[in-house]
Design an enzyme around this catalytic site. Sequence first.
Site, PDB file in Angstrom:
ATOM      1  N   GLY A  46     -20.145 -29.714   0.391  1.00  0.00           N
ATOM      2  CA  GLY A  46     -20.170 -28.666   1.402  1.00  0.00           C
ATOM      3  C   GLY A  46     -18.794 -28.531   2.028  1.00  0.00           C
ATOM      4  O   GLY A  46     -17.965 -29.436   1.917  1.00  0.00           O
ATOM      5  N   GLN A  51     -12.902 -26.619   8.697  1.00  0.00           N
ATOM      6  CA  GLN A  51     -12.142 -27.671   8.008  1.00  0.00           C
ATOM      7  C   GLN A  51     -10.884 -27.144   7.333  1.00  0.00           C
ATOM      8  O   GLN A  51      -9.970 -27.913   7.051  1.00  0.00           O
ATOM      9  CB  GLN A  51     -13.033 -28.343   6.947  1.00  0.00           C
ATOM     10  CG  GLN A  51     -14.171 -29.139   7.544  1.00  0.00           C
ATOM     11  CD  GLN A  51     -15.061 -29.723   6.463  1.00  0.00           C
ATOM     12  OE1 GLN A  51     -15.932 -29.046   5.942  1.00  0.00           O
ATOM     13  NE2 GLN A  51     -14.824 -30.978   6.100  1.00  0.00           N
ATOM     14  N   CYS A  91     -17.337 -37.233   4.863  1.00  0.00           N
ATOM     15  CA  CYS A  91     -16.785 -35.943   5.255  1.00  0.00           C
ATOM     16  C   CYS A  91     -15.370 -35.839   4.727  1.00  0.00           C
ATOM     17  O   CYS A  91     -14.593 -36.786   4.845  1.00  0.00           O
ATOM     18  CB  CYS A  91     -16.785 -35.817   6.777  1.00  0.00           C
ATOM     19  SG  CYS A  91     -16.137 -34.241   7.367  1.00  0.00           S
ATOM     20  N   LEU A  92     -15.057 -34.684   4.151  1.00  0.00           N
ATOM     21  CA  LEU A  92     -13.708 -34.465   3.623  1.00  0.00           C
ATOM     22  C   LEU A  92     -12.671 -34.533   4.745  1.00  0.00           C
ATOM     23  O   LEU A  92     -11.494 -34.791   4.483  1.00  0.00           O
ATOM     24  CB  LEU A  92     -13.641 -33.105   2.916  1.00  0.00           C
ATOM     25  CG  LEU A  92     -14.519 -32.987   1.656  1.00  0.00           C
ATOM     26  CD1 LEU A  92     -14.619 -31.529   1.219  1.00  0.00           C
ATOM     27  CD2 LEU A  92     -13.979 -33.855   0.525  1.00  0.00           C
ATOM     28  N   HIS A 133     -24.704 -30.851   8.830  1.00  0.00           N
ATOM     29  CA  HIS A 133     -23.336 -31.390   8.882  1.00  0.00           C
ATOM     30  C   HIS A 133     -22.317 -30.246   8.963  1.00  0.00           C
ATOM     31  O   HIS A 133     -21.368 -30.296   9.755  1.00  0.00           O
ATOM     32  CB  HIS A 133     -23.126 -32.265   7.637  1.00  0.00           C
ATOM     33  CG  HIS A 133     -21.763 -32.832   7.443  1.00  0.00           C
ATOM     34  ND1 HIS A 133     -21.500 -34.188   7.473  1.00  0.00           N
ATOM     35  CD2 HIS A 133     -20.566 -32.240   7.186  1.00  0.00           C
ATOM     36  CE1 HIS A 133     -20.208 -34.385   7.255  1.00  0.00           C
ATOM     37  NE2 HIS A 133     -19.612 -33.223   7.062  1.00  0.00           N
ATOM     38  N   GLU A 134     -22.547 -29.195   8.159  1.00  0.00           N
ATOM     39  CA  GLU A 134     -21.595 -28.064   8.161  1.00  0.00           C
ATOM     40  C   GLU A 134     -21.702 -27.246   9.449  1.00  0.00           C
ATOM     41  O   GLU A 134     -20.676 -26.805   9.991  1.00  0.00           O
ATOM     42  CB  GLU A 134     -21.827 -27.160   6.948  1.00  0.00           C
ATOM     43  CG  GLU A 134     -21.749 -27.828   5.572  1.00  0.00           C
ATOM     44  CD  GLU A 134     -20.555 -28.725   5.374  1.00  0.00           C
ATOM     45  OE1 GLU A 134     -19.531 -28.566   6.063  1.00  0.00           O
ATOM     46  OE2 GLU A 134     -20.661 -29.638   4.534  1.00  0.00           O
ATOM     47  N   HIS A 137     -19.752 -28.832  12.102  1.00  0.00           N
ATOM     48  CA  HIS A 137     -18.309 -28.513  12.033  1.00  0.00           C
ATOM     49  C   HIS A 137     -18.005 -27.213  12.784  1.00  0.00           C
ATOM     50  O   HIS A 137     -16.999 -27.119  13.493  1.00  0.00           O
ATOM     51  CB  HIS A 137     -17.852 -28.339  10.584  1.00  0.00           C
ATOM     52  CG  HIS A 137     -17.511 -29.611   9.880  1.00  0.00           C
ATOM     53  ND1 HIS A 137     -16.554 -30.496  10.320  1.00  0.00           N
ATOM     54  CD2 HIS A 137     -17.992 -30.145   8.726  1.00  0.00           C
ATOM     55  CE1 HIS A 137     -16.455 -31.512   9.470  1.00  0.00           C
ATOM     56  NE2 HIS A 137     -17.319 -31.328   8.490  1.00  0.00           N
TER      57      HIS A 137
HETATM   58  O1  GNR Z   1     -18.935 -33.955   0.414  1.00  0.00           O
HETATM   59  C1  GNR Z   1     -19.630 -34.201   1.392  1.00  0.00           C
HETATM   60  N1  GNR Z   1     -20.659 -35.069   1.277  1.00  0.00           N
HETATM   61  C2  GNR Z   1     -21.616 -35.232   2.273  1.00  0.00           C
HETATM   62  C3  GNR Z   1     -22.447 -36.344   2.178  1.00  0.00           C
HETATM   63  C4  GNR Z   1     -23.416 -36.529   3.126  1.00  0.00           C
HETATM   64  C5  GNR Z   1     -23.578 -35.645   4.146  1.00  0.00           C
HETATM   65  C6  GNR Z   1     -22.743 -34.551   4.262  1.00  0.00           C
HETATM   66  C7  GNR Z   1     -21.773 -34.344   3.319  1.00  0.00           C
HETATM   67  S1  GNR Z   1     -20.747 -32.962   3.452  1.00  0.00           S
HETATM   68  C8  GNR Z   1     -19.314 -33.573   2.685  1.00  0.00           C
HETATM   69  C9  GNR Z   1     -18.246 -32.520   2.588  1.00  0.00           C
HETATM   70  C10 GNR Z   1     -17.824 -32.144   3.994  1.00  0.00           C
HETATM   71  O2  GNR Z   1     -17.095 -32.796   4.672  1.00  0.00           O
HETATM   72  N2  GNR Z   1     -18.364 -31.069   4.494  1.00  0.00           N
HETATM   73  O3  GNR Z   1     -18.102 -30.732   5.777  1.00  0.00           O
HETATM   74 NI    NI Z   2     -17.619 -32.577   6.792  1.00  0.00          NI
END
Ligand code: GNR
Ligand code: NI
Length: 169
Positions: A46, A51, A91-92, A133-134, A137
Amino acid sequence: MSILTILEFPDERLRKIAKPIKDIDSSLQTLIDDMLETMYHTGGIGLAATQVNVHLRLLVIDTSEEKNAPLCLINPEIISKDGEFEYKEGCLSVPESYEKIIRPGHIIVKGLDRNGKEIEIEANDLLSTCIQHEIDHLNGKLFIDYLSQLKRQRIKTKIEKMHRLEGKA
Ligand code: GNR
Ligand code: NI
């Protein structure tokens, strides 16, 4: 298409609140394509516009094994949530840090697709976690905000050290 640069914690720009999107035009289509390319390139499941330093309410996701099911959501809103699902999140924008987080395991989200059409998505487990999660952000929130201050501080120190070694920040 281009690979976009991903902001990393503790960059304060990750704390900005993204604004609703009004115009679904060709520059937005380019941004969506670049975000998808960036997500696939980095191996993420995601990516939120925040980001890549674009403070608009837009996210892309692909939780499929084959990486052939891109999902784009504009102005997403969670309309219901229930249950619990625990997942070791990463998270990236928070490199090399993985922690178990419990979130609602079943959600219904509405928003617009890349063509501006209203869509409603029912999501469970990993997809539910990823969408939340997104959306976090877009609200300036990171998964590490759910951890203890001590754990968050340790992650901050580790990443700042990495950035110094890389000559960043
Ligand atoms: O790549 C991602 N893996 C992930 C694993 C568990 C819960 C959420 C994620 S999202 C993350 C990519 C990212 O940072 N998206 O904002
Ligand atoms: Ni993230």
